[in-house]
Scaffold this motif. Structure first.
Motif, PDB file in Angstrom:
ATOM      1  N   LYS A  45       0.857  -1.184   0.000  1.00 21.51           N
ATOM      2  CA  LYS A  45       0.000   0.000   0.000  1.00 21.51           C
ATOM      3  C   LYS A  45       0.898   1.241   0.000  1.00 21.51           C
ATOM      4  CE  LYS A  45      -4.085  -1.998   0.378  1.00 21.51           C
ATOM      5  NZ  LYS A  45      -4.854  -1.919   1.632  1.00 21.51           N
ATOM      6  N   ASN A  46       0.575   2.213  -0.845  1.00 27.30           N
ATOM      7  CA  ASN A  46       1.359   3.442  -0.866  1.00 27.30           C
ATOM      8  C   ASN A  46       0.837   4.431   0.165  1.00 27.30           C
ATOM      9  OD1 ASN A  46      -0.979   4.508  -1.970  1.00 27.30           O
ATOM     10  ND2 ASN A  46      -0.075   5.036  -3.943  1.00 27.30           N
ATOM     11  N   HIS A  47       1.303   5.677   0.118  1.00 25.16           N
ATOM     12  CA  HIS A  47       0.925   6.660   1.127  1.00 25.16           C
ATOM     13  C   HIS A  47      -0.548   7.024   1.062  1.00 25.16           C
ATOM     14  CE1 HIS A  47       1.495   9.096  -2.461  1.00 25.16           C
ATOM     15  NE2 HIS A  47       0.897  10.101  -1.864  1.00 25.16           N
ATOM     16  N   ARG A  48      -1.215   6.712  -0.051  1.00 26.09           N
ATOM     17  CA  ARG A  48      -2.650   6.951  -0.168  1.00 26.09           C
ATOM     18  C   ARG A  48      -3.468   5.734   0.276  1.00 26.09           C
ATOM     19  NH1 ARG A  48      -3.341  11.430  -3.869  1.00 26.09           N
ATOM     20  NH2 ARG A  48      -1.472  11.749  -5.137  1.00 26.09           N
ATOM     21  N   GLY A  49      -2.781   4.643   0.581  1.00 20.22           N
ATOM     22  CA  GLY A  49      -3.477   3.417   0.918  1.00 20.22           C
ATOM     23  C   GLY A  49      -3.879   2.607  -0.295  1.00 20.22           C
ATOM     24  N   GLU A  50      -3.323   2.947  -1.464  1.00 27.06           N
ATOM     25  CA  GLU A  50      -3.639   2.243  -2.698  1.00 27.06           C
ATOM     26  C   GLU A  50      -2.594   1.158  -2.978  1.00 27.06           C
ATOM     27  OE1 GLU A  50      -5.488   6.263  -4.827  1.00 27.06           O
ATOM     28  OE2 GLU A  50      -3.567   5.426  -5.515  1.00 27.06           O
ATOM     29  N   PRO A  51      -2.991   0.040  -3.578  1.00 26.65           N
ATOM     30  CA  PRO A  51      -2.018  -1.018  -3.894  1.00 26.65           C
ATOM     31  C   PRO A  51      -1.059  -0.566  -4.993  1.00 26.65           C
ATOM     32  CG  PRO A  51      -4.162  -1.535  -4.839  1.00 26.65           C
ATOM     33  CD  PRO A  51      -4.371  -0.332  -3.966  1.00 26.65           C
ATOM     34  N   ILE A  52       0.201  -0.941  -4.841  1.00 27.66           N
ATOM     35  CA  ILE A  52       1.230  -0.527  -5.788  1.00 27.66           C
ATOM     36  C   ILE A  52       2.294  -1.614  -5.836  1.00 27.66           C
ATOM     37  CG2 ILE A  52       2.534   0.724  -4.030  1.00 27.66           C
ATOM     38  CD1 ILE A  52       3.193   2.839  -6.125  1.00 27.66           C
ATOM     39  N   THR A  53       2.860  -1.854  -6.999  1.00 27.35           N
ATOM     40  CA  THR A  53       3.845  -2.921  -7.126  1.00 27.35           C
ATOM     41  C   THR A  53       5.246  -2.454  -6.761  1.00 27.35           C
ATOM     42  OG1 THR A  53       4.806  -4.577  -8.606  1.00 27.35           O
ATOM     43  CG2 THR A  53       4.261  -2.459  -9.586  1.00 27.35           C
ATOM     44  N   LEU A  54       6.011  -3.362  -6.166  1.00 28.76           N
ATOM     45  CA  LEU A  54       7.414  -3.103  -5.846  1.00 28.76           C
ATOM     46  C   LEU A  54       8.349  -3.617  -6.938  1.00 28.76           C
ATOM     47  CD1 LEU A  54       7.481  -4.205  -2.082  1.00 28.76           C
ATOM     48  CD2 LEU A  54       7.537  -1.870  -2.944  1.00 28.76           C
ATOM     49  N   LEU A  55       7.794  -4.132  -8.026  1.00 27.76           N
ATOM     50  CA  LEU A  55       8.624  -4.735  -9.063  1.00 27.76           C
ATOM     51  C   LEU A  55       9.465  -3.713  -9.833  1.00 27.76           C
ATOM     52  CD1 LEU A  55       6.158  -7.450 -10.356  1.00 27.76           C
ATOM     53  CD2 LEU A  55       8.358  -7.831  -9.228  1.00 27.76           C
ATOM     54  N   GLU A  56       9.201  -2.443  -9.612  1.00 26.85           N
ATOM     55  CA  GLU A  56      10.083  -1.415 -10.167  1.00 26.85           C
ATOM     56  C   GLU A  56      11.502  -1.575  -9.621  1.00 26.85           C
ATOM     57  OE1 GLU A  56      10.723   3.370  -9.641  1.00 26.85           O
ATOM     58  OE2 GLU A  56       8.676   2.605  -9.545  1.00 26.85           O
ATOM     59  N   GLY A  57      11.611  -2.001  -8.356  1.00 28.09           N
ATOM     60  CA  GLY A  57      12.923  -2.168  -7.745  1.00 28.09           C
ATOM     61  C   GLY A  57      13.768  -3.222  -8.437  1.00 28.09           C
ATOM     62  N   PRO A  58      13.275  -4.465  -8.557  1.00 25.32           N
ATOM     63  CA  PRO A  58      14.039  -5.469  -9.297  1.00 25.32           C
ATOM     64  C   PRO A  58      14.322  -5.064 -10.741  1.00 25.32           C
ATOM     65  CG  PRO A  58      12.362  -6.536  -7.971  1.00 25.32           C
ATOM     66  CD  PRO A  58      12.104  -5.057  -7.864  1.00 25.32           C
ATOM     67  N   ALA A  59      13.391  -4.325 -11.359  1.00 20.20           N
ATOM     68  CA  ALA A  59      13.632  -3.862 -12.727  1.00 20.20           C
ATOM     69  C   ALA A  59      14.805  -2.889 -12.771  1.00 20.20           C
ATOM     70  CB  ALA A  59      12.378  -3.197 -13.289  1.00 20.20           C
ATOM     71  N   PHE A  60      14.887  -2.008 -11.764  1.00 18.20           N
ATOM     72  CA  PHE A  60      16.022  -1.090 -11.708  1.00 18.20           C
ATOM     73  C   PHE A  60      17.329  -1.869 -11.516  1.00 18.20           C
ATOM     74  CE2 PHE A  60      19.251   1.093  -9.299  1.00 18.20           C
ATOM     75  CZ  PHE A  60      19.451   2.235 -10.057  1.00 18.20           C
ATOM     76  N   VAL A  61      17.320  -2.819 -10.598  1.00 18.82           N
ATOM     77  CA  VAL A  61      18.530  -3.608 -10.339  1.00 18.82           C
ATOM     78  C   VAL A  61      18.965  -4.337 -11.599  1.00 18.82           C
ATOM     79  CG1 VAL A  61      19.533  -5.475  -8.977  1.00 18.82           C
ATOM     80  CG2 VAL A  61      17.958  -3.858  -7.892  1.00 18.82           C
ATOM     81  N   ALA A  62      18.012  -4.941 -12.301  1.00 22.34           N
ATOM     82  CA  ALA A  62      18.339  -5.663 -13.530  1.00 22.34           C
ATOM     83  C   ALA A  62      18.892  -4.719 -14.593  1.00 22.34           C
ATOM     84  CB  ALA A  62      17.103  -6.389 -14.054  1.00 22.34           C
ATOM     85  N   GLY A  63      18.257  -3.554 -14.740  1.00 19.38           N
ATOM     86  CA  GLY A  63      18.703  -2.595 -15.742  1.00 19.38           C
ATOM     87  C   GLY A  63      20.079  -2.042 -15.446  1.00 19.38           C
ATOM     88  N   ALA A  64      20.291  -1.629 -14.197  1.00 17.45           N
ATOM     89  CA  ALA A  64      21.579  -1.057 -13.823  1.00 17.45           C
ATOM     90  C   ALA A  64      22.684  -2.107 -13.867  1.00 17.45           C
ATOM     91  CB  ALA A  64      21.486  -0.437 -12.431  1.00 17.45           C
ATOM     92  N   SER A  65      22.374  -3.329 -13.454  1.00 17.00           N
ATOM     93  CA  SER A  65      23.382  -4.395 -13.475  1.00 17.00           C
ATOM     94  C   SER A  65      23.762  -4.751 -14.909  1.00 17.00           C
ATOM     95  CB  SER A  65      22.861  -5.635 -12.744  1.00 17.00           C
ATOM     96  OG  SER A  65      22.623  -5.353 -11.376  1.00 17.00           O
TER      97      SER A  65
END
Length: 287
Positions: A45-65
Motif C-alpha cells: 500500500k502506498n501513502h494513499r493506501g492504494e495497492p502498488i507494485t514493488l517490481l520497479e525495484g528489481p527492474a532497476f537492479v536488472a537494468g543497472a546491473s
C-alpha cells in the motif's frame, strides 16, 4: 571538445541508454502476466493506501546491473565493484521487501533489536549492505583506511536513498539531482570511467520515473538501496580524499537526522523543495 571528454560523453550516453533500455525491458517482463500469488508478494500500500507494485525495484537492479556489465569504458575492477554494490544491495533490499517486518524501524531500531539478540530482516540488510559496500570499496580503494571510508560511504548512500523512497518519484529525483552534477564533474574533469559509472544508475532510474510518478510502482528497498549504492560508488570513485570524507560525514549526518525528524515534513514545509517533490505527481488528496 578534447578527445578524453568526447570519449567520456560517449561512454555516459551508452551507459544511460543501456541502463534505460534494460530497465524498461525488465519492468515489462516482471509485470506481464504474473501469477496472483507472485504479484501479491510484490504488492504494498502506498501513502494513499492504494495497492502498488514493488517490481520497479528489481527492474532497476536488472537494468543497472546489465548496464554495469555491458557499458564500454569501465575497467574490470570498477565494473565488478558496480555489480557487487548494485546487485548486492538490491538483492538484500529485495529480501527486506519480501520478508521485512515493522516491529523495528530505522537504523537505530534494527541495531537495538540486534543488541537484544533479535535478528530482524532490517538488521540482515544493514549488515549485508555494509559487507557489499566494503567488498565494492576493496576493488577500487588503496589501503585499508580508504576501503573503510569508501565502503561506509557506499553502504550509507544505499541506506540514505531508501529513506527518501516515501513519496512517488522522490528517491529517483534525489538520485538524479545528486548524480547529475557528479556525471557533469566527471565529464568536465576528463574521467571517462567515472562518467560511464555515474550514467548507469541515472539511465535506469530515469526510465522508470514515469511509473513511479504515476503511482503505478515504487522502487522499494531493492531499487532504492541499489540506486544509492551505485551513486555512492560513483562518488567515491570520482572524489578525492577530502571530498570522500565530506560525503561520508554528510551521509552520516542525514541518516542520524532521519531518526529524529521527518524528511517528508521538512520537504513539505519548504516551498522550493515541496515544488520539486510535487513535480509530475498527482495532486495531494484534500484533507
Amino acid at each position: 571538445m578534447p578527445a578524453t571528454q568526447a570519449r567520456g560523453l560517449l561512454y555516459a550516453i551508452a551507459g544511460a541508454a543501456i541502463g534505460a533500455a534494460a530497465a524498461r525491458v525488465a519492468y515489462a517482463a516482471f509485470t506481464r502476466n504474473k501469477p496472483a500469488d507472485l504479484s501479491g508478494r510484490w504488492t504494498r500500500k502506498n501513502h494513499r493506501g492504494e495497492p502498488i507494485t514493488l517490481l520497479e525495484g528489481p527492474a532497476f537492479v536488472a537494468g543497472a546491473s546489465t548496464a554495469a556489465a555491458l557499458t564500454p569504458g569501465l575497467p574490470g575492477r570498477l565494473r565488478l565493484a558496480a555489480l557487487v554494490a548494485g546487485a548486492g544491495s538490491g538483492a538484500l533490499g529485495a529480501y527486506d521487501d519480501l520478508y521485512g517486518t515493522t516491529s523495528s524501524k530505522g537504523f537505530k531500531g534494527h541495531l537495538t533489536a540486534l543488541a537484544r539478540g533479535e535478528v530482524t530482516s532490517g538488521a540482515v540488510k544493514i549488515l549485508g549492505i555494509g559487507a557489499t559496500g566494503l567488498g565494492a570499496a576493496a576493488l577500487v580503494s588503496q589501503g585499508p583506511v580508504d576501503t573503510l571510508v569508501n565502503g561506509a560511504a557506499i553502504a550509507g548512500a544505499a541506506n540514505l536513498a531508501n529513506l527518501f523512497d516515501l513519496r512517488p518519484g522522490r528517491a529517483i529525483k534525489v538520485g538524479l539531482l545528486t548524480g547529475g552534477p557528479l556525471l557533469a564533474a566527471a565529464l568536465f574533469r576528463d574521467s571517462p570511467a567515472a562518467a560511464a559509472l555515474a550514467a548507469v544508475p541515472l539511465g535506469a532510474a530515469a526510465a522508470l520515473l514515469p511509473e513511479d510518478l504515476g503511482e503505478r510502482a515504487m522502487l522499494g528497498d531493492a531499487g532504492a538501496n541499489s540506486l544509492g549504492a551505485l551513486l555512492g560508488l560513483a562518488a567515491v570513485t570520482k572524489l578525492g580524499r577530502p571530498g570522500r570524507y565530506v560525503l561520508l560525514g554528510t551521509v552520516v549526518a542525514l541518516t542520524a537526522a532521519a531518526e529524529k525528524v521527518s524528511f517528508t515534513k521538512v520537504i513539505a514545509g519548504n516551498p522550493v523543495l515541496n515544488r520539486l517533490d510535487m513535480l509530475g505527481r498527482r495532486p495531494v488528496d484534500p484533507v
